[in-house]
Design a protein around this motif. Structure first.
Motif, PDB file in Angstrom:
ATOM      1  N   LEU A  96       0.829  -1.210   0.000  1.00 14.52           N
ATOM      2  CA  LEU A  96       0.000   0.000   0.000  1.00 14.52           C
ATOM      3  C   LEU A  96       0.863   1.260   0.000  1.00 14.52           C
ATOM      4  O   LEU A  96       0.601   2.210  -0.745  1.00 14.52           O
ATOM      5  CB  LEU A  96      -0.934  -0.008   1.207  1.00 14.52           C
ATOM      6  CG  LEU A  96      -1.980   1.082   1.288  1.00 14.52           C
ATOM      7  CD1 LEU A  96      -2.916   1.018   0.086  1.00 14.52           C
ATOM      8  CD2 LEU A  96      -2.768   0.949   2.573  1.00 14.52           C
ATOM      9  N   VAL A  97       1.928   1.248   0.785  1.00 11.17           N
ATOM     10  CA  VAL A  97       2.857   2.387   0.807  1.00 11.17           C
ATOM     11  C   VAL A  97       3.529   2.540  -0.554  1.00 11.17           C
ATOM     12  O   VAL A  97       3.691   3.661  -1.053  1.00 11.17           O
ATOM     13  CB  VAL A  97       3.902   2.210   1.930  1.00 11.17           C
ATOM     14  CG1 VAL A  97       5.037   3.205   1.785  1.00 11.17           C
ATOM     15  CG2 VAL A  97       3.243   2.342   3.287  1.00 11.17           C
ATOM     16  N   GLY A  98       3.901   1.427  -1.168  1.00 15.93           N
ATOM     17  CA  GLY A  98       4.507   1.471  -2.494  1.00 15.93           C
ATOM     18  C   GLY A  98       3.567   2.061  -3.533  1.00 15.93           C
ATOM     19  O   GLY A  98       3.987   2.814  -4.411  1.00 15.93           O
ATOM     20  N   GLU A  99       2.279   1.716  -3.429  1.00 15.26           N
ATOM     21  CA  GLU A  99       1.296   2.283  -4.356  1.00 15.26           C
ATOM     22  C   GLU A  99       1.127   3.786  -4.141  1.00 15.26           C
ATOM     23  O   GLU A  99       1.074   4.542  -5.106  1.00 15.26           O
ATOM     24  CB  GLU A  99      -0.062   1.588  -4.166  1.00 15.26           C
ATOM     25  CG  GLU A  99      -0.109   0.187  -4.681  1.00 15.26           C
ATOM     26  CD  GLU A  99      -1.417  -0.504  -4.360  1.00 15.26           C
ATOM     27  OE1 GLU A  99      -1.721  -1.470  -5.063  1.00 15.26           O
ATOM     28  OE2 GLU A  99      -2.118  -0.096  -3.418  1.00 15.26           O
ATOM     29  N   LYS A 100       1.057   4.179  -2.889  1.00 11.13           N
ATOM     30  CA  LYS A 100       0.848   5.601  -2.584  1.00 11.13           C
ATOM     31  C   LYS A 100       2.057   6.451  -2.965  1.00 11.13           C
ATOM     32  O   LYS A 100       1.916   7.571  -3.416  1.00 11.13           O
ATOM     33  CB  LYS A 100       0.546   5.801  -1.094  1.00 11.13           C
ATOM     34  CG  LYS A 100      -0.703   5.125  -0.627  1.00 11.13           C
ATOM     35  CD  LYS A 100      -1.930   5.802  -1.150  1.00 11.13           C
ATOM     36  CE  LYS A 100      -3.160   5.107  -0.589  1.00 11.13           C
ATOM     37  NZ  LYS A 100      -4.388   5.549  -1.189  1.00 11.13           N
ATOM     38  N   SER A 101       3.253   5.879  -2.788  1.00 15.66           N
ATOM     39  CA  SER A 101       4.465   6.646  -3.099  1.00 15.66           C
ATOM     40  C   SER A 101       4.823   6.588  -4.586  1.00 15.66           C
ATOM     41  O   SER A 101       5.666   7.341  -5.040  1.00 15.66           O
ATOM     42  CB  SER A 101       5.644   6.127  -2.275  1.00 15.66           C
ATOM     43  OG  SER A 101       6.007   4.826  -2.707  1.00 15.66           O
ATOM     44  N   GLY A 102       4.202   5.668  -5.314  1.00 14.07           N
ATOM     45  CA  GLY A 102       4.492   5.547  -6.738  1.00 14.07           C
ATOM     46  C   GLY A 102       5.660   4.621  -7.043  1.00 14.07           C
ATOM     47  O   GLY A 102       6.087   4.516  -8.188  1.00 14.07           O
ATOM     48  N   ASP A 103       6.175   3.945  -6.034  1.00 15.66           N
ATOM     49  CA  ASP A 103       7.300   3.029  -6.234  1.00 15.66           C
ATOM     50  C   ASP A 103       6.860   1.597  -5.936  1.00 15.66           C
ATOM     51  O   ASP A 103       7.302   0.963  -4.983  1.00 15.66           O
ATOM     52  CB  ASP A 103       8.479   3.423  -5.345  1.00 15.66           C
ATOM     53  CG  ASP A 103       9.791   2.860  -5.849  1.00 15.66           C
ATOM     54  OD1 ASP A 103       9.777   2.158  -6.888  1.00 15.66           O
ATOM     55  OD2 ASP A 103      10.814   3.121  -5.213  1.00 15.66           O
ATOM     56  N   LEU A 104       5.982   1.107  -6.778  1.00 16.30           N
ATOM     57  CA  LEU A 104       5.409  -0.223  -6.610  1.00 16.30           C
ATOM     58  C   LEU A 104       6.468  -1.312  -6.745  1.00 16.30           C
ATOM     59  O   LEU A 104       6.458  -2.294  -6.007  1.00 16.30           O
ATOM     60  CB  LEU A 104       4.298  -0.425  -7.647  1.00 16.30           C
ATOM     61  CG  LEU A 104       3.476  -1.680  -7.544  1.00 16.30           C
ATOM     62  CD1 LEU A 104       2.754  -1.737  -6.208  1.00 16.30           C
ATOM     63  CD2 LEU A 104       2.473  -1.719  -8.685  1.00 16.30           C
TER      64      LEU A 104
END
Length: 129
Positions: free
Chosen positions: A77-85
């Motif tokens: 979820l953090v990766g999705e929000k930060s754009g670094d999936l």
């Protein structure tokens, strides 16, 4: 019920596709096609479910919620929000691989004492007879 090994193969494949710069939908379709080619029914079903949910506007973390524990889901979820999936998926795959290696090493370390104990009991039984 899902197979954790299939989830691991799916996550590794997704990381591989995203590392190459492929868009998420294209990566999911590519995984689906490759799993069809390899006759991997569990990954086919998993990729079909995730792709269907993502086409309906659901996030990847939501789509994979059944296959990830709470820590992994939060990381995704953090990766999705930060754009670094890709980085988030890579951390999850690396963590799962290290856990697998640790589990396998632990099993190997416990096998020798177990075999030794069994052989000792057999020898004691034979000697006492």
């Amino acid at each position: 019920m899902f197979n954790q090994t299939a989830a691991n193969r799916f996550l590794q494949a997704l990381t591989y596709w995203l590392r190459g710069g492929t868009q998420l939908d294209q990566a999911l379709h590519g995984i689906f096609l490759m799993s069809q080619e390899n006759h991997d029914r569990r990954v086919i079903r998993l990729s079909r479910q995730v792709r269907h949910l993502s086409k309906n506007g659901k996030s990847l973390s939501f789509s994979l919620r059944r296959y990830l524990n709470a820590d992994e889901q939060s990381l995704l979820l953090v990766g999705e929000k930060s754009g670094d999936l890709f980085a988030a998926l890579d951390m999850i795959v690396t963590r799962r691989h290290k856990q697998y290696l640790w589990r396998r090493a632990s099993q190997r370390q416990m096998t020798y004492p177990a075999v030794l104990a069994i052989v000792s009991f057999v020898v004691l039984y034979i000697v006492s007879s």
